[in-house]
Scaffold this motif. Structure first.
Motif, PDB file in Angstrom:
ATOM      1  N   LEU A  40      -4.626   1.485   3.051  1.00  0.00           N
ATOM      2  CA  LEU A  40      -5.408   0.677   2.118  1.00  0.00           C
ATOM      3  C   LEU A  40      -5.206  -0.802   2.417  1.00  0.00           C
ATOM      4  CD1 LEU A  40      -7.108   1.363  -0.444  1.00  0.00           C
ATOM      5  CD2 LEU A  40      -5.124   0.689  -1.757  1.00  0.00           C
TER       6      LEU A  40
ATOM      7  N   LEU B  78     -13.749  -0.923   7.238  1.00  0.00           N
ATOM      8  CA  LEU B  78     -14.392  -0.446   6.015  1.00  0.00           C
ATOM      9  C   LEU B  78     -14.449   1.079   5.972  1.00  0.00           C
ATOM     10  CD1 LEU B  78     -15.653  -1.987   3.655  1.00  0.00           C
ATOM     11  CD2 LEU B  78     -17.846  -1.435   4.621  1.00  0.00           C
TER      12      LEU B  78
ATOM     13  N   ILE C 247      -8.121  -3.332   3.972  1.00  0.00           N
ATOM     14  CA  ILE C 247      -8.629  -4.487   3.215  1.00  0.00           C
ATOM     15  C   ILE C 247      -8.400  -5.764   4.017  1.00  0.00           C
ATOM     16  CG2 ILE C 247      -8.324  -5.873   1.126  1.00  0.00           C
ATOM     17  CD1 ILE C 247      -7.827  -3.370  -0.392  1.00  0.00           C
TER      18      ILE C 247
ATOM     19  N   LEU D 200     -11.173   2.293   5.006  1.00  0.00           N
ATOM     20  CA  LEU D 200     -10.958   2.105   3.564  1.00  0.00           C
ATOM     21  C   LEU D 200     -11.646   3.213   2.781  1.00  0.00           C
ATOM     22  CD1 LEU D 200      -9.914   0.295   1.265  1.00  0.00           C
ATOM     23  CD2 LEU D 200     -12.126  -0.790   1.260  1.00  0.00           C
ATOM     24  N   GLN D 201     -12.907   3.528   3.159  1.00  0.00           N
ATOM     25  CA  GLN D 201     -13.638   4.585   2.444  1.00  0.00           C
ATOM     26  C   GLN D 201     -12.905   5.914   2.571  1.00  0.00           C
ATOM     27  OE1 GLN D 201     -17.376   4.061   4.354  1.00  0.00           O
ATOM     28  NE2 GLN D 201     -18.147   2.664   2.796  1.00  0.00           N
TER      29      GLN D 201
ATOM     30  N   VAL E 181     -11.103  -5.903   6.737  1.00  0.00           N
ATOM     31  CA  VAL E 181     -12.452  -6.291   6.312  1.00  0.00           C
ATOM     32  C   VAL E 181     -12.501  -7.790   6.043  1.00  0.00           C
ATOM     33  CG1 VAL E 181     -14.200  -6.010   4.540  1.00  0.00           C
ATOM     34  CG2 VAL E 181     -12.969  -4.045   5.339  1.00  0.00           C
TER      35      VAL E 181
ATOM     36  N   ALA F 145      -9.839   5.998   0.370  1.00  0.00           N
ATOM     37  CA  ALA F 145     -10.173   6.251  -1.037  1.00  0.00           C
ATOM     38  C   ALA F 145     -10.477   7.734  -1.239  1.00  0.00           C
ATOM     39  CB  ALA F 145     -11.363   5.392  -1.452  1.00  0.00           C
ATOM     40  N   SER F 146     -11.169   8.352  -0.266  1.00  0.00           N
ATOM     41  CA  SER F 146     -11.471   9.782  -0.377  1.00  0.00           C
ATOM     42  C   SER F 146     -10.186  10.607  -0.367  1.00  0.00           C
ATOM     43  CB  SER F 146     -12.377  10.215   0.769  1.00  0.00           C
ATOM     44  OG  SER F 146     -13.537   9.449   0.762  1.00  0.00           O
TER      45      SER F 146
END
Lengths: 555, 143
Positions: B21, B41, B25, B44-45, B28, B48-49
């Protein structure tokens, strides 16, 4: 009350929006696309108007619609109370006016009508979904629908390099923000076991007995012990993550850098929609999070931080950020020469004013002050949306006709297009807060709520920000009407019939709204409606309506 | 496989999630290259998943057979349902992740397209260079 008109306005534009690109294989006429967009917007306008009429009819009504017939905490439930009913109707009104404007605008661009119609309809679907949804995960999905269509609309003129650059600046950080919003939703789900807002309300207040039927589906966390982990920390973390995404959409101070470029480079109808309603979605999300979900009536966010409840600390910080945004927007606006850029800074400053009033929503204030502040926020969203869209459409039309967005090139156009320019003047005066126009009453409500909350500095700042903005506004009015143009403007034969009908209509709406509010007891009745939505009974009504739907559908 | 090992693996997943994470960040925001931004990015996605799937995780104990959240019995009785709930992981985060992945795809496709257009217009995908150009061409002319 379960009504299909709560769910349909989101589905219909998305469905038609996806059909239009296929239709473009056969149908080339630009009037077809403008007409489709217009008809869908009118249909949505009727449905949202019906919702608003139902809610205005009996105070305390909350409309719900559960998709797929699943009882609420299991499926997606759309929930409409007074706040989102007003904003939904405002959205449909703006989209109807802007899609009528598309008939004229499509004559000015060479190609891409079908894509602009598709994106506009998807934007409508996304905005209404964000406003009407009663499900925090669905809010994320609809926020993404809204964001992706906005990114694409900003980059609509893909041959202009600064349009592509503006879209890039918006899209990269926007994607980051929405991903973090998703992360916040997962944190909420992990600790409370539900994504339905009504169910979350019950759980973050620790009152599972208030809605046993909802808790029967998703479990309950009595005294926060059943929940996974520490409910206080996870609420704070989720709010932190979600707030960033919402503030980014609204364009509050550290996140406002993308607004001027994006609003300037987007096609004029899209700019009008962005300034009108898309940035209000962020403000609406903040209101929903702090006045329905994590209220001051003993939610998990009320743990002490310093010597204040944590929720109030967040609201105070948001209020201060709002002040900073208001001043920054107003000061930067004075220096602009590009009219659309000037208007985007004006939007930033008004969103700042809206956020300033959040400082009057602290839990220690009387419910009267809180409802005044939310009523002010809501009314200012409405008046600013109408005024700013009017200005974007009006000055955008003049810029399109003239072929330049430079303010100096618009010199003397007021006498050339008197109807259009008179409406523009009315729009500016409404944004400024001149008495018979609606903009005065929203600023008055914001001012009163801050005065009653003893926040004199904030209240005076609203007046100061308006005063600073006045310099920028009067520069445009002066250029349009008084300043002498050198030489002929060479504009013979450029007709603006349709904009000259739509813009006075919007100006009349501002005037009519203002005259309604000045009459008798209307303003007090309006504040009473908002009070019914944000008081403890209002929040309980919200939960009860969803539970009712759950009982009916769950058998 | 014992319970200690399972706990250790769980801890490892959580720690690596936080590292992912933070790194993505940072990527990006700080990397000037748009392609690297896209890569960060997507990481990051996916992080989160992974976090969402982790939320629906059920702790394994010796003697417990975990199963995917698929009900194979078409006419379940309340006993089989009870048994199923004990064994199955939480299906809702997985449904959320599916939706988020689809949305992530749309966003990534859009970002890739816009990067292609940026490359066509400016001949570079470095945002620092583009930012300098913007200050020269847009702002200095305005202010």
């Amino acid at each position: 009350m379960i009504v299909p008109t709560a769910g349909l306005p989101t589905i219909l534009p998305a469905l038609i929006g996806f059909i239009l690109p296929i239709a473009s294989l056969k149908i080339k006429s630009r009037h077809f696309y403008a007409l489709t967009t217009f008809l869908i917007s009118v249909a949505v306008l009727l449905m949202t108007g019906y919702n608003l009429a139902l809610i205005m009819g009996t105070p305390g009504t909350v409309l719900t619609y559960a998709f797929g017939g699943w009882p609420p905490p299991l499926g997606i439930a759309y929930t409409i109370d007074f706040i989102n009913a007003v904003l939904g109707f405002l959205t449909a009104t703006l989209f109807t006016l802007v899609s009528a404007y598309l008939f004229w605008y499509f004559g000015r661009i060479e190609s891409g009508y079908e894509w602009m119609s598709t994106l506009t309809l998807l934007l409508l679907s996304g905005v209404l979904g964000c406003l009407y949804t009663g499900d925090i995960f669905n809010f994320f999905v609809m926020l993404e629908v809204l964001c992706i269509s906005s990114y694409a609309l900003v980059a609509f003129f893909r041959r202009r390099k600064w349009a592509v650059e503006a879209s890039m600046a918006y899209a990269f950080i926007g994607a980051l923000a929405t991903t973090l919003f998703f992360f916040g939703v997962v944190v909420l789900y992990g600790s409370f076991g539900t994504v339905n807002i009504a169910d979350l309300v019950v759980k973050v207040h620790g009152v599972p007995t208030q809605a046993q039927y909802l808790s029967g589906w998703s479990g309950s966390c009595e005294s926060f012990e059943w929940c996974y982990g520490n409910a206080f920390v996870s609420s704070a973390l989720a709010v932190a993550l979600m707030l960033w995404a919402l503030n980014f959409e609204a364009g509050i101070f550290p996140n406002n850098y993308w607004i001027p470029s994006a609003y300037t480079e987007a096609p004029t109808p899209a700019s009008a929609l962005f300034a009108g309603i898309v940035d209000k979605v962020g403000s609406y999300g903040v209101v929903r999070v702090f006045f329905t979900l994590f209220t001051g009536f003993g939610s998990t966010l009320m743990f002490t931080f310093g010597n204040l409840p944590f929720r109030d600390v967040v609201l105070i910080v948001l209020g201060l950020l709002g002040l900073a945004t208001g001043y920054i927007g107003a000061f930067l606006m004075i220096a602009q020469r590009d009219v659309k850029r000037l208007l985007s800074y004006s939007t930033i400053s008004h969103i700042g004013i809206i956020f300033t009033a959040l400082a009057a929503g602290l839990s220690r204030y009387d419910i009267h002050v809180i409802s005044l502040s939310v009523a002010g926020i809501l009314l200012h969203m409405v008046t600013h949306a109408l005024g700013e869209s009017l200005l974007f459409l009006g000055l955008g039309t003049l810029a399109t006709v003239k072929g330049s967005r430079d303010l100096n090139d618009l010199t003397g156009l007021g006498r050339r297009y008197p109807v259009l320019s008179a409406s523009i003047v009315l729009g500016f005066l409404s944004l400024l807060g001149v008495v018979p126009l609606a903009g005065f009453f929203s600023k008055y409500l914001l001012f009163m709520s801050l005065i009653e909350a003893n926040l004199t500095l904030h209240a005076v700042s609203i007046v100061l920000i308006s005063g600073i903005s006045a310099i920028g506004y009067f520069r445009v009015i002066y250029t349009l009407w008084i300043k002498q143009a050198s030489g002929s403007n060479g504009l013979s034969g450029k007709e603006v019939t349709l904009p000259s009908i739509i813009l006075p209509l919007m100006a009349l709406m501002l005037l009519g709204l203002g005259l309604t509010l000045v009459y008798g007891n209307v303003l007090n009745t309006y504040v009473e409606y908002v009070r019914n939505a944000v008081s403890l009974e209002g929040v309980l009504n919200y939960v009860k309506a969803v539970e009712e739907a759950s009982k009916i559908l769950g058998g | 496989m014992d319970i200690e090992l399972v706990r250790f693996m769980f801890l490892l997943t959580v720690v690596s999630f936080y590292v992912n994470l933070a790194l993505s960040i940072y990527g990006v925001i700080a990397k000037p290259n748009l392609v690297k931004k896209i890569i960060a990015l997507t990481i990051l996605q996916d992080s989160a998943s992974i976090f969402a799937v982790l939320v629906g995780y059920k702790l394994w104990r010796p003697g417990l057979t975990l199963q995917p959240p698929v009900l194979t019995d078409l006419t379940p009785t309340s006993e089989t349902l009870k048994e199923f709930v004990l064994r199955s992981v939480d299906p809702l985060p997985q449904a959320l992740v599916l939706t988020a992945i689809v949305i992530g795809l749309a966003v990534t496709v859009f970002l890739t397209t816009i990067t292609l257009h940026i490359q066509k217009h400016f001949g570079t995908v470095n945002v620092d260079v583009i930012g300098r150009l913007k200050r020269e061409e847009v702002y200095e002319e305005v202010i």
